[in-house]
Motif scaffolding. Structure first.
Motif, short mmCIF file in Angstrom:
data_model
loop_
_atom_site.label_atom_id
_atom_site.label_comp_id
_atom_site.label_asym_id
_atom_site.label_seq_id
_atom_site.Cartn_x
_atom_site.Cartn_y
_atom_site.Cartn_z
N ASN A 1 4.29 -7.07 -5.28
CA ASN A 1 3.77 -6.90 -3.92
C ASN A 1 3.55 -8.24 -3.22
O ASN A 1 3.71 -8.34 -2.00
CB ASN A 1 2.48 -6.10 -3.95
N THR B 1 0.81 -1.22 0.00
CA THR B 1 0.00 0.00 0.00
C THR B 1 0.84 1.27 0.00
O THR B 1 0.31 2.35 0.20
CB THR B 1 -0.95 0.02 1.21
N TYR B 2 2.14 1.11 -0.26
CA TYR B 2 3.02 2.26 -0.17
C TYR B 2 3.78 2.53 -1.46
O TYR B 2 4.15 1.60 -2.19
CB TYR B 2 4.04 2.05 0.95
N SER C 1 1.86 2.37 -5.32
CA SER C 1 1.62 1.12 -4.62
C SER C 1 1.34 -0.06 -5.56
O SER C 1 1.78 -1.19 -5.29
CB SER C 1 0.45 1.28 -3.65
#
Length: 115
Positions: free
Chosen positions: A74, A31-32, A53
């Motif tokens: 991710n 989420t970054y 993200s």
């Protein structure tokens, strides 16, 4: 405990390519925004590439635009930096980190571009 583990650096001739990898441990990157930074002795660490993200938005420093590509996985908590057409001035220690609100730095990976 957050830890970034960078790898993939080495010695390469001008014009060559390298792919750097960064494993995030203890911090879920999904989420970054994530960034790749580099530092030369005696100079401040600089941001050279960043990824939103989901990887849909990427930004690059003018000095690497068109030559470097940032990507991420991710699911594996990994960030990558594909570096092409390397130049002497790309020689530095490369680090990954969250783009905003920096976390503890990893050990980095040395990239040396030299003939």
């Amino acid at each position: 405990q957050v830890q970034f583990v960078e790898s993939g650096g080495g010695l390469v001739q001008p014009g060559g390519s390298l792919t750097l990898s960064c494993k995030s441990i203890g911090f879920f990157i999904s989420t970054y925004f994530m960034g790749w930074y580099r530092q030369v002795p005696g100079k401040e660490r600089e941001l050279v590439a960043s990824s939103s993200s989901m990887g849909s938005v990427t930004e690059y420093a003018d000095s690497v635009k068109g030559r470097f590509t940032v990507s991420r996985d991710n699911a594996k908590n990994m960030v990558y930096l594909q570096m092409n057409s390397l130049k002497d001035e790309d020689t530095a220690v490369y680090y990954c980190n969250r783009k905003n609100s920096l976390l503890p730095w990893g050990q980095g990976t040395q990239v040396t571009v030299s003939s």
